[in-house]
Design a protein around this motif. Structure first.
Motif, mmCIF file in Angstrom:
data_model
loop_
_atom_site.group_PDB
_atom_site.id
_atom_site.type_symbol
_atom_site.label_atom_id
_atom_site.label_comp_id
_atom_site.label_asym_id
_atom_site.label_seq_id
_atom_site.Cartn_x
_atom_site.Cartn_y
_atom_site.Cartn_z
ATOM 1 N N ALA A 31 -68.793 62.078 -47.639
ATOM 2 C CA ALA A 31 -68.729 63.534 -47.799
ATOM 3 C C ALA A 31 -67.929 63.890 -49.041
ATOM 4 O O ALA A 31 -67.009 63.162 -49.446
ATOM 5 N N VAL A 32 -68.294 65.026 -49.635
ATOM 6 C CA VAL A 32 -67.561 65.601 -50.762
ATOM 7 C C VAL A 32 -67.243 67.043 -50.395
ATOM 8 O O VAL A 32 -68.148 67.860 -50.219
ATOM 9 N N ASP A 33 -65.950 67.356 -50.256
ATOM 10 C CA ASP A 33 -65.524 68.697 -49.868
ATOM 11 C C ASP A 33 -64.842 69.392 -51.035
ATOM 12 O O ASP A 33 -64.152 68.765 -51.853
ATOM 13 N N VAL A 34 -65.015 70.707 -51.091
ATOM 14 C CA VAL A 34 -64.392 71.533 -52.124
ATOM 15 C C VAL A 34 -63.211 72.276 -51.508
ATOM 16 O O VAL A 34 -63.353 72.934 -50.474
ATOM 17 N N LEU A 35 -62.040 72.155 -52.135
ATOM 18 C CA LEU A 35 -60.834 72.811 -51.652
ATOM 19 C C LEU A 35 -60.361 73.850 -52.658
ATOM 20 O O LEU A 35 -60.368 73.594 -53.875
ATOM 21 N N VAL A 36 -59.974 75.005 -52.175
ATOM 22 C CA VAL A 36 -59.385 76.044 -53.004
ATOM 23 C C VAL A 36 -57.960 76.271 -52.519
ATOM 24 O O VAL A 36 -57.746 76.615 -51.346
ATOM 25 N N ASP A 37 -56.998 76.015 -53.395
ATOM 26 C CA ASP A 37 -55.580 76.141 -53.055
ATOM 27 C C ASP A 37 -55.227 75.305 -51.829
ATOM 28 O O ASP A 37 -54.443 75.711 -50.959
ATOM 29 N N GLY A 38 -55.854 74.117 -51.725
ATOM 30 C CA GLY A 38 -55.548 73.185 -50.662
ATOM 31 C C GLY A 38 -56.296 73.388 -49.365
ATOM 32 O O GLY A 38 -56.167 72.586 -48.438
ATOM 33 N N THR A 39 -57.117 74.437 -49.267
ATOM 34 C CA THR A 39 -57.876 74.725 -48.055
ATOM 35 C C THR A 39 -59.358 74.491 -48.315
ATOM 36 O O THR A 39 -59.882 74.903 -49.362
ATOM 37 N N VAL A 40 -60.036 73.833 -47.367
ATOM 38 C CA VAL A 40 -61.449 73.515 -47.544
ATOM 39 C C VAL A 40 -62.277 74.791 -47.617
ATOM 40 O O VAL A 40 -62.226 75.639 -46.715
ATOM 41 N N ALA A 41 -63.053 74.919 -48.696
ATOM 42 C CA ALA A 41 -63.965 76.056 -48.853
ATOM 43 C C ALA A 41 -65.353 75.728 -48.336
ATOM 44 O O ALA A 41 -66.088 76.610 -47.882
ATOM 45 N N GLY A 42 -65.732 74.452 -48.401
ATOM 46 C CA GLY A 42 -67.051 74.056 -47.924
ATOM 47 C C GLY A 42 -67.384 72.646 -48.385
ATOM 48 O O GLY A 42 -66.626 72.016 -49.137
ATOM 49 N N ARG A 43 -68.529 72.162 -47.923
ATOM 50 C CA ARG A 43 -68.982 70.807 -48.252
ATOM 51 C C ARG A 43 -70.033 70.866 -49.359
ATOM 52 O O ARG A 43 -71.004 71.614 -49.270
ATOM 53 N N ALA A 44 -69.828 70.086 -50.393
ATOM 54 C CA ALA A 44 -70.749 70.073 -51.526
ATOM 55 C C ALA A 44 -72.037 69.343 -51.159
ATOM 56 O O ALA A 44 -72.080 68.532 -50.233
ATOM 57 N N ASN A 45 -73.084 69.651 -51.901
ATOM 58 C CA ASN A 45 -74.352 68.927 -51.789
ATOM 59 C C ASN A 45 -74.242 67.654 -52.613
ATOM 60 O O ASN A 45 -74.125 67.715 -53.843
ATOM 61 N N SER A 93 -59.977 71.767 -56.105
ATOM 62 C CA SER A 93 -59.982 70.306 -56.136
ATOM 63 C C SER A 93 -61.134 69.775 -55.294
ATOM 64 O O SER A 93 -61.715 70.490 -54.470
ATOM 65 N N ILE A 94 -61.458 68.515 -55.501
ATOM 66 C CA ILE A 94 -62.574 67.862 -54.813
ATOM 67 C C ILE A 94 -62.035 66.695 -53.989
ATOM 68 O O ILE A 94 -61.339 65.818 -54.515
ATOM 69 N N ARG A 95 -62.361 66.682 -52.690
ATOM 70 C CA ARG A 95 -61.943 65.616 -51.804
ATOM 71 C C ARG A 95 -63.146 64.735 -51.464
ATOM 72 O O ARG A 95 -64.142 65.222 -50.923
ATOM 73 N N VAL A 96 -63.044 63.448 -51.793
ATOM 74 C CA VAL A 96 -64.135 62.502 -51.559
ATOM 75 C C VAL A 96 -63.747 61.571 -50.413
ATOM 76 O O VAL A 96 -62.665 60.967 -50.439
ATOM 77 N N ARG A 97 -64.620 61.468 -49.429
ATOM 78 C CA ARG A 97 -64.386 60.565 -48.300
ATOM 79 C C ARG A 97 -65.467 59.480 -48.307
ATOM 80 O O ARG A 97 -66.655 59.781 -48.387
ATOM 81 N N SER A 98 -65.031 58.228 -48.214
ATOM 82 C CA SER A 98 -65.977 57.117 -48.185
ATOM 83 C C SER A 98 -66.444 56.864 -46.760
ATOM 84 O O SER A 98 -65.857 57.356 -45.789
ATOM 85 N N ARG A 99 -67.481 56.057 -46.624
ATOM 86 C CA ARG A 99 -67.983 55.706 -45.295
ATOM 87 C C ARG A 99 -67.008 54.799 -44.541
ATOM 88 O O ARG A 99 -67.127 54.640 -43.324
ATOM 89 N N ALA A 100 -66.057 54.234 -45.266
ATOM 90 C CA ALA A 100 -65.027 53.410 -44.629
ATOM 91 C C ALA A 100 -63.792 54.224 -44.258
ATOM 92 O O ALA A 100 -62.807 53.673 -43.765
ATOM 93 N N GLY A 101 -63.824 55.536 -44.534
ATOM 94 C CA GLY A 101 -62.709 56.397 -44.160
ATOM 95 C C GLY A 101 -61.678 56.624 -45.238
ATOM 96 O O GLY A 101 -60.692 57.337 -45.031
ATOM 97 N N GLU A 102 -61.864 56.040 -46.418
ATOM 98 C CA GLU A 102 -60.911 56.254 -47.518
ATOM 99 C C GLU A 102 -61.090 57.657 -48.088
ATOM 100 O O GLU A 102 -62.208 58.149 -48.214
#
Length: 406
Positions: free
Chosen positions: A57-71, A111-120
């Motif tokens: 998953a790739v999530d978009v955060l605004v001021d540290g709060t998740v705004a939504g999940r990117a395509n 900011s962009i938060r990237v999560r791997s399939r292994a949980g990283e």
């Protein structure tokens, strides 16, 4: 000594070309698509990400709060060439439409938060943007999805003809507002040569002859909802207009030749804007002796590996009617597909081509036994024959057979 140096260099080169084991996700946040560090309304964000275990998953955060999940899974040719061998190398890009009207005007950290399939989990380097929203600047936006620019729209110009041929204009419209009660699309209009011919607020209706909802706004659009999550109308942002061009030509209201199609949308704050425009050509169906068939191939997907028995699917239409859909493998006739299948509910084929003989069930299916083919590259061709015996080549797909022990 020289031999050891050579071996070390080769080993280093090989290691650099494959993903490192248990490495964290990595990538780049490119910011606003097209550049800049400020914006209002909905702004497009883009970047890319990879991981040796695959990106979950790739999530978009605004001021540290998740705004939504990117395509995720978008093409980025340069990244693909630079980092081959990762699970998502072929489609490493991400995109997100950020609705800035949910935030106060001023500076914000994205900011962009990237999560791997292994949980990283990794945060890509953040960027600071200035959001600036004023109600009178937040006008509707959208696009025409069908037809394409310079399309030829044909009508039945003979008033005595029993069957009418219709032309569909379809797409989506959205609107962002600074408050909950001033966001949203109020109506959509279709204009031909700058003149209004239909308004969804007063002309919307359901007619079997024209393929269902006609001159309407509010149609289900799952793809728009995924691209613009959070906007008020995104789940039902579709519009669909239907023109009887032949009737207009026969009555003298319009002429054969080039015309301009415009879509205008108005929001609940009484702001309107031309959101899309394209040139098209009007013509009479009677001018054509026998037009080509057309359609698409859904499967096989281009260039993928296949084994065992695979199901090849697609759709085909012809105004005179489809008689057969022939499948060829590597140029050799393999058989005729089963034709007359209903398409999935989210497929727009029926709504785009009302009046065609097979539009209610234009799907086809054919089973290919890949064990009868050699392992390696193959090509699949589809040829359609209409009721008058005319054949049309509608597509080619490259696929690769990989049967164990083949």
């Amino acid at each position: 000594m020289k031999r050891n140096v050579f071996v070390f260099a080769v080993a280093a080169a090989l290691l650099a070309s494959v993903p490192a084991s248990a490495a964290p996700p990595f990538g780049s946040f490119g910011g606003i698509l097209g550049g800049g560090n400020s914006g209002g309304g909905v702004i497009p964000l883009a970047g890319w990400a990879l991981d040796d275990n695959g990106v979950q998953a790739v999530d978009v955060l605004v001021d540290g709060t998740v705004a939504g999940r990117a395509n995720y899974s978008r093409a980025r040719a340069g990244v693909t060439a630079r980092f081959p061998g990762f699970p998502d190398s072929a489609l490493p890009g991400f995109a997100y439409q950020l609705d800035t009207t949910h935030y106060l005007n001023g500076l914000h950290t994205v900011s962009i938060r990237v999560r791997s399939r292994a949980g990283e989990v990794v945060l890509l380097e953040p960027r600071t943007f200035s959001f600036s929203n004023v109600e009178h600047d937040l006008e509707p936006f959208g696009a025409i999805d069908f037809p394409r620019a310079q399309a030829e729209l044909r009508g039945t110009c003979d008033p005595a003809a029993p069957n009418r041929r219709y032309s569909v204009i379809a797409g989506y419209a959205l609107d962002a507002g600074t408050q909950v009660d001033d966001a949203g699309v109020a109506y959509v209009e279709l204009l031909v040569d700058r003149a209004v011919v239909a308004n969804t607020r007063i002309d919307c209706g359901f007619f079997d002859e024209t393929g269902g909802q006609t001159n309407c706004y509010g149609l289900r659009r799952l793809d728009v909802e995924r691209t613009f999550p959070g906007l008020k109308d995104s789940p039902h942002a579709g519009f669909r207009f239907v023109l009887d061009i032949g009737a207009g030509i026969a009555s003298g209201a319009t002429t054969q030749g080039q015309h301009l199609i415009t879509i205008r949308a108005g929001d609940v704050a009484n702001q309107s804007r031309n959101i899309a425009e394209m040139p098209v050509t009007f013509s009479c169906y009677e001018n054509i002796v026998n037009e080509d068939s057309f359609g698409e191939i859904d499967l096989t997907l281009r260039g993928l590996l296949y084994h065992g028995v695979i199901q090849v699917t697609g759709w085909a239409l012809d105004y005179e009617g489809v008689v057969s859909v022939q499948i060829l493998i590597d140029g050799h006739p393999t058989g005729n597909a089963l034709y007359g299948l209903v398409r999935p509910v989210d497929d727009p084929t029926l709504s785009f081509y009302p009046g065609f003989i097979n539009s209610f069930a234009p799907g086809w299916r054919f089973d290919v036994d890949t064990t009868l083919l050699q392992n390696g590259e193959h090509f699949l061709d589809v040829v359609v024959t209409d009721a008058h015996g005319k054949t049309t080549f509608i597509g080619k797909r490259r696929f690769v057979v990989n049967n164990v022990g083949g």
